[in-house]
Scaffold this active site. Structure first.
Site, mmCIF file in Angstrom:
data_model
loop_
_atom_site.group_PDB
_atom_site.id
_atom_site.type_symbol
_atom_site.label_atom_id
_atom_site.label_comp_id
_atom_site.label_asym_id
_atom_site.label_seq_id
_atom_site.Cartn_x
_atom_site.Cartn_y
_atom_site.Cartn_z
ATOM 1 N N GLU A 21 0.835 -1.208 0.000
ATOM 2 C CA GLU A 21 0.000 0.000 0.000
ATOM 3 C C GLU A 21 0.868 1.256 0.000
ATOM 4 O O GLU A 21 0.547 2.239 -0.666
ATOM 5 C CB GLU A 21 -0.912 0.024 1.225
ATOM 6 C CG GLU A 21 -1.983 -1.043 1.221
ATOM 7 C CD GLU A 21 -2.805 -0.995 2.486
ATOM 8 O OE1 GLU A 21 -3.946 -0.503 2.405
ATOM 9 O OE2 GLU A 21 -2.305 -1.431 3.548
ATOM 10 N N TYR A 53 -13.687 26.839 0.341
ATOM 11 C CA TYR A 53 -13.726 25.377 0.227
ATOM 12 C C TYR A 53 -12.726 24.850 -0.781
ATOM 13 O O TYR A 53 -12.314 23.700 -0.693
ATOM 14 C CB TYR A 53 -15.141 24.841 -0.015
ATOM 15 C CG TYR A 53 -15.942 25.507 -1.086
ATOM 16 C CD1 TYR A 53 -15.785 25.163 -2.415
ATOM 17 C CD2 TYR A 53 -16.898 26.466 -0.763
ATOM 18 C CE1 TYR A 53 -16.535 25.757 -3.401
ATOM 19 C CE2 TYR A 53 -17.664 27.061 -1.744
ATOM 20 C CZ TYR A 53 -17.484 26.719 -3.067
ATOM 21 O OH TYR A 53 -18.234 27.316 -4.042
ATOM 22 N N ILE A 72 -5.091 4.684 8.640
ATOM 23 C CA ILE A 72 -5.979 5.727 8.133
ATOM 24 C C ILE A 72 -6.443 6.640 9.265
ATOM 25 O O ILE A 72 -6.784 7.799 9.023
ATOM 26 C CB ILE A 72 -7.172 5.159 7.331
ATOM 27 C CG1 ILE A 72 -8.027 4.217 8.170
ATOM 28 C CG2 ILE A 72 -6.690 4.498 6.049
ATOM 29 C CD1 ILE A 72 -9.314 3.761 7.466
ATOM 30 N N GLU A 73 -6.424 6.141 10.493
ATOM 31 C CA GLU A 73 -6.770 6.983 11.637
ATOM 32 C C GLU A 73 -5.818 8.176 11.735
ATOM 33 O O GLU A 73 -6.241 9.299 12.029
ATOM 34 C CB GLU A 73 -6.724 6.169 12.939
ATOM 35 C CG GLU A 73 -7.822 5.131 13.064
ATOM 36 C CD GLU A 73 -7.532 3.787 12.403
ATOM 37 O OE1 GLU A 73 -8.284 2.839 12.678
ATOM 38 O OE2 GLU A 73 -6.559 3.679 11.619
ATOM 39 N N LYS A 98 -11.179 4.504 2.374
ATOM 40 C CA LYS A 98 -10.120 3.793 1.666
ATOM 41 C C LYS A 98 -10.839 2.964 0.612
ATOM 42 O O LYS A 98 -11.494 1.973 0.914
ATOM 43 C CB LYS A 98 -9.336 2.904 2.628
ATOM 44 C CG LYS A 98 -8.196 2.148 1.980
ATOM 45 C CD LYS A 98 -7.573 1.164 2.950
ATOM 46 C CE LYS A 98 -6.303 1.713 3.516
ATOM 47 N NZ LYS A 98 -5.531 0.671 4.251
#
Length: 118
Positions: A21, A53, A72-73, A98
């Site tokens: 990954e 934005y 991912i946290e 993900k």
């Protein structure tokens, strides 16, 4: 408090627990809910009185592209910290997906949601 929703921010990044990954990368998608007082911008019609934005999108895409976290946290926390760090927001919810998580016999995606305040 008002909310600004920015949905479908996509970028290719290298966050992931497995070596493949971090080497090959994968697609991520982020939805933001940003709590911000929009009253002043509603009166002034001035972009400086709100969170642009387009800037939020650029912040998220840059973090996804440049970060090499294992979890991912950690990426979600970095995104929340960066959005809160603009100084214009009170609270942010980050929904980090993900896309095509590397799980055998699983064709879905995994989404993590965090809510952070300053």
């Amino acid at each position: 408090m008002d909310t600004l929703n920015v949905k479908g921010i996509r970028a290719y990044g290298y966050t992931g627990y497995f070596d493949a990954e971090q080497f090959l990368g994968q697609w991520f998608e982020v939805d933001l809910t940003i709590w911000i007082d929009l009253a002043k911008a509603g009166q002034s019609d001035d972009l400086n009185d709100t969170l642009n934005y387009a800037d939020a999108v650029a912040i998220v895409q840059k973090l996804i592209r440049e970060s090499k976290f294992k979890m991912i946290e950690k990426l979600a926390e970095a995104i929340a910290d960066a959005i809160l760090g603009t100084g214009k927001t009170q609270q942010v919810k980050v929904a980090l997906t993900k896309c095509q998580a590397p799980i055998p016999d699983f064709d879905g995606d995994v989404t993590l949601e965090i809510l952070r305040s300053r």
